[in-house]
Design a protein around this motif. Structure first.
Motif, PDB file in Angstrom:
ATOM      1  N   CYS A   1       0.802  -1.222   0.000  1.00  0.00           N
ATOM      2  CA  CYS A   1       0.000   0.000   0.000  1.00  0.00           C
ATOM      3  C   CYS A   1       0.832   1.268   0.000  1.00  0.00           C
ATOM      4  O   CYS A   1       0.280   2.367  -0.139  1.00  0.00           O
ATOM      5  CB  CYS A   1      -0.932   0.018   1.226  1.00  0.00           C
ATOM      6  N   ALA A   2       2.126   1.165   0.203  1.00  0.00           N
ATOM      7  CA  ALA A   2       3.003   2.336   0.244  1.00  0.00           C
ATOM      8  C   ALA A   2       4.063   2.205  -0.840  1.00  0.00           C
ATOM      9  O   ALA A   2       5.115   1.591  -0.615  1.00  0.00           O
ATOM     10  CB  ALA A   2       3.650   2.474   1.623  1.00  0.00           C
TER      11      ALA A   2
ATOM     12  N   LYS B   1       4.714   5.896   8.091  1.00  0.00           N
ATOM     13  CA  LYS B   1       3.685   6.653   7.377  1.00  0.00           C
ATOM     14  C   LYS B   1       2.730   5.720   6.647  1.00  0.00           C
ATOM     15  O   LYS B   1       1.516   5.937   6.627  1.00  0.00           O
ATOM     16  CB  LYS B   1       4.340   7.615   6.386  1.00  0.00           C
ATOM     17  N   GLY B   2       3.277   4.681   6.021  1.00  0.00           N
ATOM     18  CA  GLY B   2       2.419   3.701   5.364  1.00  0.00           C
ATOM     19  C   GLY B   2       1.536   2.953   6.335  1.00  0.00           C
ATOM     20  O   GLY B   2       0.373   2.662   6.044  1.00  0.00           O
TER      21      GLY B   2
ATOM     22  N   SER C   1      -1.287   5.298   7.280  1.00  0.00           N
ATOM     23  CA  SER C   1      -2.314   5.389   6.233  1.00  0.00           C
ATOM     24  C   SER C   1      -3.130   4.110   6.131  1.00  0.00           C
ATOM     25  O   SER C   1      -4.311   4.145   5.760  1.00  0.00           O
ATOM     26  CB  SER C   1      -1.659   5.689   4.886  1.00  0.00           C
TER      27      SER C   1
ATOM     28  N   SER D   1      -5.481   4.343   9.238  1.00  0.00           N
ATOM     29  CA  SER D   1      -6.202   5.602   9.434  1.00  0.00           C
ATOM     30  C   SER D   1      -7.719   5.453   9.314  1.00  0.00           C
ATOM     31  O   SER D   1      -8.449   6.116  10.055  1.00  0.00           O
ATOM     32  CB  SER D   1      -5.686   6.657   8.449  1.00  0.00           C
TER      33      SER D   1
END
Length: 356
Positions: free
Chosen positions: A57-58, A320-321, A324, A327
């Motif tokens: 996903c990242a 960060k991935g 997200s 989230s």
């Protein structure tokens, strides 16, 4: 009559490495062993699935060369977790129709190969970071995508070949299959084969990790000291306060890389050294204990879950991935975390050569 019935009960009772303490007559199984193995299995599968999903996903993570080794390690550790369902199902009497000797050998070989892939990937990550720091200008030409793929293929082939002699009765690759009675009783370790495994796998991986991360820490500390001295030499007296803050911030990389080195080496040795030491002692005929065999083996297997935390969560892009990815589930919690991080003062950027 009574003696014969007692004998039949003793024969029908399952084989438990933890002895009568973990055996439940009502469930007719080794409950303590099942609980420990299932708990580790869930942690390993869940942790590595999260890592795999985050990498898919990242897209930014694919620009880092270490991501290839982290993904390889995650897939290998995920297969370790899936294969750990075999002893659990066996203890729960779902694999009675299978040949115990063949199942034991196949499971022991599979877990040994997967753990070897994971261990070799850790060593390759440390070598990759060492090259990035010691040769930053020629790093792009030395570490190419083609060479990375070849290295990953060699890791799998080498791991598969190094444990292959165990199928030809040279020795026992480990104690992963000792849940099966045939493995624990009939399959004996061989001092020559155990030395062969330690010399060609365990020792090189440990020495590589210690040398590379030790060198990384020393280089970053030396680089930080040079920057601090240069800053103190050319800083003006009017900017004394800023200079003090700068010196304090320049000390941050030292502390960070020291903690990274400490986490990597401590977790590696804490989880693997008991297993390796018992493997050597038992192979030499100096010490043998079923409980020690079980605990050291599954302590080492738990490293499949710890690898996700140590190497993946230390990457800011991965975090960060991960944010997200979760989230949609926890938007309010992530918002609170972002709000807390917002007022933090901006520190000077660290030298890119010292990224681990």
């Amino acid at each position: 009559m009574n003696s014969s019935s007692d004998a039949n009960q003793s024969v029908s009772s399952p084989f438990c490495l933890l002895g009568a303490v973990g055996y439940s007559r009502s469930l007719d199984t080794c409950v303590l062993e099942v609980v420990i193995i299932l708990f580790l299995t869930v942690l390993i599968i869940a942790g590595n699935l999260v890592v795999i999903f985050v990498f898919h996903c990242a897209p930014l993570l694919h620009h880092h060369t270490t991501s290839h080794f982290i993904q390889t390690m995650a897939y290998a550790d995920l297969l370790v977790g899936v294969s750990c369902l075999v002893p659990s199902l066996s203890l729960l009497h779902y694999l009675r129709g299978l040949n115990e000797e063949l199942t034991c050998k196949a499971f022991g070989y599979m877990v040994s190969v997967l753990k070897s892939v994971s261990m070799a990937s850790l060593a390759c990550i440390s070598v990759d970071r060492y090259i990035a720091i010691t040769r930053p200008l020629s790093y792009a030409t030395l570490v190419t995508p083609c060479r990375l793929r070849v290295c990953i293929v060699l890791i799998w082939v080498y791991s598969a070949l190094i444990f292959l002699p165990s199928f030809f009765d040279w020795g026992k690759p480990g104690y992963h299959g000792d849940i099966f009675q045939w493995c624990a009783v009939s399959w004996k370790t061989n001092p020559g084969f155990s030395t062969f495994i330690v010399a060609l796998l365990y020792a090189p991986a440990a020495l590589t990790v210690c040398f590379t991360y030790g060198s990384i820490f020393r280089i970053c500390r030396q680089h930080t000291r040079e920057i601090t001295q240069r800053h103190a030499r050319f800083s003006s007296q009017t900017a004394g306060d800023k200079g003090e803050r700068g010196e304090r911030c320049e000390g941050c990389p030292d502390k960070r890389y020291a903690m990274v080195l400490f986490r990597i080496t401590s977790v590696f040795y804490v989880l693997w050294m008991p297993y390796i030491l018992y493997f050597l002692l038992e192979s030499a005929g100096l010490y043998h204990h079923k409980v020690a065999s079980f605990l050291t083996t599954w302590l080492a297997i738990s490293n499949s879950f710890c690898n996700c935390l140590i190497y993946s969560l230390s990457n800011s892009v991965f975090r960060k991935g991960l944010g997200s990815l979760f989230s949609p589930l926890f938007p309010s919690c992530l918002g609170c975390m972002d709000a807390k991080k917002a007022p933090a003062p901006v520190a000077p950027r660290a030298d890119p050569r010292c990224q681990v």
